[in-house]
Design a protein around this motif. Structure first.
Motif, PDB file in Angstrom:
ATOM      1  N   ARG A  45       0.811  -1.221   0.000  1.00  0.00           N
ATOM      2  CA  ARG A  45       0.000   0.000   0.000  1.00  0.00           C
ATOM      3  C   ARG A  45       0.845   1.273   0.000  1.00  0.00           C
ATOM      4  O   ARG A  45       0.506   2.270  -0.599  1.00  0.00           O
ATOM      5  N   ARG A  46       1.991   1.228   0.694  1.00  0.00           N
ATOM      6  CA  ARG A  46       2.840   2.419   0.799  1.00  0.00           C
ATOM      7  C   ARG A  46       3.774   2.597  -0.393  1.00  0.00           C
ATOM      8  O   ARG A  46       4.483   3.586  -0.470  1.00  0.00           O
ATOM      9  N   GLY A  47       3.825   1.631  -1.283  1.00  0.00           N
ATOM     10  CA  GLY A  47       4.695   1.740  -2.445  1.00  0.00           C
ATOM     11  C   GLY A  47       6.029   1.042  -2.276  1.00  0.00           C
ATOM     12  O   GLY A  47       6.935   1.225  -3.088  1.00  0.00           O
ATOM     13  N   SER A  48       6.178   0.206  -1.226  1.00  0.00           N
ATOM     14  CA  SER A  48       7.413  -0.563  -1.036  1.00  0.00           C
ATOM     15  C   SER A  48       7.332  -1.840  -1.873  1.00  0.00           C
ATOM     16  O   SER A  48       6.310  -2.528  -1.874  1.00  0.00           O
ATOM     17  N   ASN A  49       8.428  -2.149  -2.560  1.00  0.00           N
ATOM     18  CA  ASN A  49       8.466  -3.322  -3.421  1.00  0.00           C
ATOM     19  C   ASN A  49       8.458  -4.592  -2.582  1.00  0.00           C
ATOM     20  O   ASN A  49       9.298  -4.778  -1.714  1.00  0.00           O
ATOM     21  N   ILE A  50       7.499  -5.485  -2.868  1.00  0.00           N
ATOM     22  CA  ILE A  50       7.380  -6.762  -2.147  1.00  0.00           C
ATOM     23  C   ILE A  50       7.996  -7.895  -2.968  1.00  0.00           C
ATOM     24  O   ILE A  50       8.619  -8.797  -2.437  1.00  0.00           O
TER      25      ILE A  50
END
Length: 196
Positions: A99-104
């Motif tokens: 949701r925050r834009g961190s790459n998973i």
């Protein structure tokens, strides 16, 4: 002495005003995360091809102008999401963000070693259910567990030249992003020739 007391009282009042302003504006800023901003491109559960990136008019920051991009916002509140796409032979990559834009998770044409994308995104509970009741149509799928229930997928594909642009954009437009774990529809059987 009076001047010092006035400075202290003024500082405390100013700090109080700043504190109240921050508390009042937090809900507004909390809703401006990456997932929320992706909603402007279209409905959830479908890929939306982004306009070509040009200086000053980028749909998202840091997009490569030599690439075509498509984004799909998803929610895993009910079911896993399956990503399917048939990509061109040139370079492509896929990235899953929270949701925050961190790459998973990320994948590209070299690590996948194939041109088709078949990826299932699930929470730990959904993945446990899939392991308990395996679905045969997911045998060739890459199944990943994500720690968040909401996020988005960004696919990008290299455009070799202007003539290649339509083919790349068509591949991105045909990409699927839905809570559908069923097998893809079978290709229609070729028509049999009629005898004279």
């Amino acid at each position: 002495m009076i001047r010092t007391i006035l400075f202290v009282v003024g500082g405390v009042l100013l700090a109080g005003i700043i504190h109240i302003a921050v508390v009042l504006f937090i809900p507004d800023f909390a809703n401006r995360d990456a997932w929320t901003s992706m909603g402007r491109f279209g409905a959830d559960g479908a890929f939306h091809v982004l306009p070509l990136s040009e200086p000053g008019t980028e749909p998202l920051p840091y997009l490569d102008p030599r690439m075509a991009h498509a984004v799909c916002r998803f929610s895993l509140d009910k079911d896993p999401i399956r990503i399917r796409a048939t990509m061109p032979d040139a370079f492509w990559s896929l990235a899953v963000f929270d949701r925050r834009g961190s790459n998973i998770y990320s994948l590209n044409d070299r690590t996948a070693e194939r041109t088709d994308i078949d990826l299932v995104i699930a929470t730990s509970l959904q993945l446990t259910k899939l392991r308990e009741n395996p679905i045969s149509t997911l045998d060739q799928s890459i199944v990943i567990e994500v720690p968040a229930s909401r996020g988005f997928v960004l696919i990008r594909a290299f455009i070799e030249d202007a003539a290649d642009s339509a083919r790349v954009h068509a591949a991105l437009a045909a990409a699927q992003c839905a809570a559908d774990l069923s097998p893809p529809p079978a290709a229609p059987a070729p028509a049999l020739p009629t005898q004279p």
